[in-house]
Design a protein around this motif. Structure first.
Motif, PDB file in Angstrom:
ATOM      1  N   VAL A   1       0.846  -1.197   0.000  1.00  0.00           N
ATOM      2  CA  VAL A   1       0.000   0.000   0.000  1.00  0.00           C
ATOM      3  C   VAL A   1       0.878   1.242   0.000  1.00  0.00           C
ATOM      4  O   VAL A   1       1.842   1.337   0.761  1.00  0.00           O
ATOM      5  CB  VAL A   1      -0.944   0.018   1.219  1.00  0.00           C
ATOM      6  N   LEU A   2       0.540   2.190  -0.884  1.00  0.00           N
ATOM      7  CA  LEU A   2       1.257   3.461  -0.968  1.00  0.00           C
ATOM      8  C   LEU A   2       0.256   4.604  -0.881  1.00  0.00           C
ATOM      9  O   LEU A   2      -0.655   4.713  -1.708  1.00  0.00           O
ATOM     10  CB  LEU A   2       2.025   3.549  -2.295  1.00  0.00           C
ATOM     11  N   VAL A   3       0.426   5.468   0.106  1.00  0.00           N
ATOM     12  CA  VAL A   3      -0.393   6.673   0.242  1.00  0.00           C
ATOM     13  C   VAL A   3       0.369   7.854  -0.357  1.00  0.00           C
ATOM     14  O   VAL A   3       1.548   8.064  -0.049  1.00  0.00           O
ATOM     15  CB  VAL A   3      -0.740   6.963   1.716  1.00  0.00           C
ATOM     16  N   ILE A   4      -0.295   8.605  -1.228  1.00  0.00           N
ATOM     17  CA  ILE A   4       0.283   9.829  -1.782  1.00  0.00           C
ATOM     18  C   ILE A   4      -0.385  10.996  -1.069  1.00  0.00           C
ATOM     19  O   ILE A   4      -1.555  11.305  -1.317  1.00  0.00           O
ATOM     20  CB  ILE A   4       0.035   9.954  -3.303  1.00  0.00           C
ATOM     21  N   ASN A   5       0.346  11.653  -0.185  1.00  0.00           N
ATOM     22  CA  ASN A   5      -0.201  12.810   0.511  1.00  0.00           C
ATOM     23  C   ASN A   5       0.039  14.056  -0.339  1.00  0.00           C
ATOM     24  O   ASN A   5       1.159  14.532  -0.465  1.00  0.00           O
ATOM     25  CB  ASN A   5       0.461  12.971   1.890  1.00  0.00           C
ATOM     26  N   ASP A   6      -1.049  14.571  -0.928  1.00  0.00           N
ATOM     27  CA  ASP A   6      -0.934  15.674  -1.894  1.00  0.00           C
ATOM     28  C   ASP A   6      -0.963  17.022  -1.178  1.00  0.00           C
ATOM     29  O   ASP A   6      -1.832  17.855  -1.423  1.00  0.00           O
ATOM     30  CB  ASP A   6      -2.068  15.575  -2.916  1.00  0.00           C
ATOM     31  N   CYS A   7       0.027  17.201  -0.286  1.00  0.00           N
ATOM     32  CA  CYS A   7       0.183  18.463   0.452  1.00  0.00           C
ATOM     33  C   CYS A   7      -1.088  18.794   1.246  1.00  0.00           C
ATOM     34  O   CYS A   7      -1.572  19.933   1.229  1.00  0.00           O
ATOM     35  CB  CYS A   7       0.536  19.592  -0.510  1.00  0.00           C
TER      36      CYS A   7
ATOM     37  N   THR B   1      -3.587  13.869   7.365  1.00  0.00           N
ATOM     38  CA  THR B   1      -3.486  12.720   6.470  1.00  0.00           C
ATOM     39  C   THR B   1      -2.118  12.055   6.543  1.00  0.00           C
ATOM     40  O   THR B   1      -2.009  10.822   6.612  1.00  0.00           O
ATOM     41  CB  THR B   1      -3.781  13.155   5.014  1.00  0.00           C
ATOM     42  N   LYS B   2      -1.078  12.842   6.523  1.00  0.00           N
ATOM     43  CA  LYS B   2       0.290  12.304   6.593  1.00  0.00           C
ATOM     44  C   LYS B   2       0.503  11.503   7.864  1.00  0.00           C
ATOM     45  O   LYS B   2       1.065  10.392   7.830  1.00  0.00           O
ATOM     46  CB  LYS B   2       1.295  13.456   6.506  1.00  0.00           C
ATOM     47  N   LEU B   3       0.035  12.012   8.984  1.00  0.00           N
ATOM     48  CA  LEU B   3       0.205  11.331  10.268  1.00  0.00           C
ATOM     49  C   LEU B   3      -0.561  10.012  10.289  1.00  0.00           C
ATOM     50  O   LEU B   3      -0.066   9.002  10.809  1.00  0.00           O
ATOM     51  CB  LEU B   3      -0.266  12.231  11.402  1.00  0.00           C
ATOM     52  N   VAL B   4      -1.756  10.016   9.717  1.00  0.00           N
ATOM     53  CA  VAL B   4      -2.549   8.786   9.646  1.00  0.00           C
ATOM     54  C   VAL B   4      -1.788   7.705   8.888  1.00  0.00           C
ATOM     55  O   VAL B   4      -1.724   6.547   9.316  1.00  0.00           O
ATOM     56  CB  VAL B   4      -3.912   9.053   8.979  1.00  0.00           C
ATOM     57  N   ALA B   5      -1.212   8.083   7.743  1.00  0.00           N
ATOM     58  CA  ALA B   5      -0.461   7.111   6.945  1.00  0.00           C
ATOM     59  C   ALA B   5       0.742   6.577   7.724  1.00  0.00           C
ATOM     60  O   ALA B   5       1.005   5.368   7.737  1.00  0.00           O
ATOM     61  CB  ALA B   5      -0.004   7.756   5.640  1.00  0.00           C
TER      62      ALA B   5
ATOM     63  N   ASN C   1      -0.107   4.049  10.371  1.00  0.00           N
ATOM     64  CA  ASN C   1      -0.575   2.757   9.864  1.00  0.00           C
ATOM     65  C   ASN C   1       0.522   1.984   9.142  1.00  0.00           C
ATOM     66  O   ASN C   1       0.241   0.949   8.533  1.00  0.00           O
ATOM     67  CB  ASN C   1      -1.776   2.964   8.945  1.00  0.00           C
ATOM     68  N   ASN C   2       1.739   2.489   9.200  1.00  0.00           N
ATOM     69  CA  ASN C   2       2.909   1.773   8.675  1.00  0.00           C
ATOM     70  C   ASN C   2       2.759   1.360   7.208  1.00  0.00           C
ATOM     71  O   ASN C   2       3.069   0.233   6.825  1.00  0.00           O
ATOM     72  CB  ASN C   2       3.196   0.527   9.536  1.00  0.00           C
ATOM     73  N   VAL C   3       2.270   2.294   6.392  1.00  0.00           N
ATOM     74  CA  VAL C   3       2.212   2.049   4.952  1.00  0.00           C
ATOM     75  C   VAL C   3       3.258   2.915   4.270  1.00  0.00           C
ATOM     76  O   VAL C   3       3.776   3.879   4.847  1.00  0.00           O
ATOM     77  CB  VAL C   3       0.805   2.359   4.379  1.00  0.00           C
TER      78      VAL C   3
END
Length: 236
Positions: A38-44, A49-53, A56-58
């Protein structure tokens, strides 16, 4: 042979829905014969959102500037190409795409060997069908796509889609910036890629706000129509 699959989740201010989505993904994995990351792209994002990702160790790409949905998705597809994934699956961060439906995209690809598989709400007409106004817009894009490519794609705005290695190579070089789903199908079709749809169930957005609502449906239709036209005439 086990295939490597990357789930690409573009996110802009999805702290409300992302924890549940990632939890559901963890409970849905693994899938037999597939190695899924799983890859999360945090679009600024301006929320957590960044902290959530991170919690969750993704895998995380934290973009320094807002690129919009097209740029965020392309960042994930480039990552998939560079890290030698066999397949990538785009899944929206707002929770509309249940992870349990992922198997349907993988099964369709396995049966058809299509370059791109789209999870469609409108084949079985089950699950969340969107508003009447949006369904009218989607029907319009179905017609417009037939005009430009000769292909019938009923859910051309779906952001639940699978890309194989050939699609990854092409999308890594060019991918539309704004509202890329309908326009990219014209581009992929003209490049000779095969596109299939498979029936999936979707749910309502689980949090946050849609970017389409911010600009208005009429503006969205006009802008995407122009973009699709230029994709139809541009050199591949």
């Amino acid at each position: 042979m086990t295939k490597k699959v990357l789930i690409v989740i573009p996110c802009y201010n999805e702290q409300a829905s992302l924890p549940t989505l990632l939890h559901m993904l963890n409970n849905s994995l693994p899938v037999e014969n597939y190695q899924i990351d799983v890859l999360v792209i945090n679009d600024c994002s301006t929320d957590e959102t960044k902290l959530v990702a991170k919690n969750n160790n993704v895998n995380l790409i934290d973009l320094p500037v807002n690129l919009g949905i097209g740029g965020a998705v392309q960042s994930g597809l480039i990552y998939a190409r560079d890290h030698k994934y066999d397949l990538a699956v785009q899944m929206d961060g707002d929770g509309q795409h249940p992870p349990a439906e992922l198997k349907k995209l993988l099964e369709c690809h396995q049966k058809t060997a299509a370059n791109i598989v789209i999870g469609s709400r409108f084949i079985s007409k089950q699950g969340f069908q969107s508003s009447v106004l949006r369904r009218m817009g989607i029907s319009y894009f179905h017609w417009l796509n037939r005009v430009f490519t000769g292909k019938s794609i009923y859910d051309s705005t779906s952001g639940f889609r699978l890309f194989d290695a050939n699609a990854l190579a092409l999308a890594s070089k060019y991918y539309p910036d704004d509202y890329p789903e309908p326009e990219s199908l014209v581009f992929f079709s003209r490049a000779g890629l095969t596109i299939k749809e498979t029936a999936v169930n979707m749910v309502e957005r689980q949090g946050g706000k849609s970017s389409i609502r911010s600009f208005g449906p009429l503006y969205y239709c006009i802008k995407v129509t122009i973009a699709m036209f230029f994709s139809a005439i541009r050199k591949i």
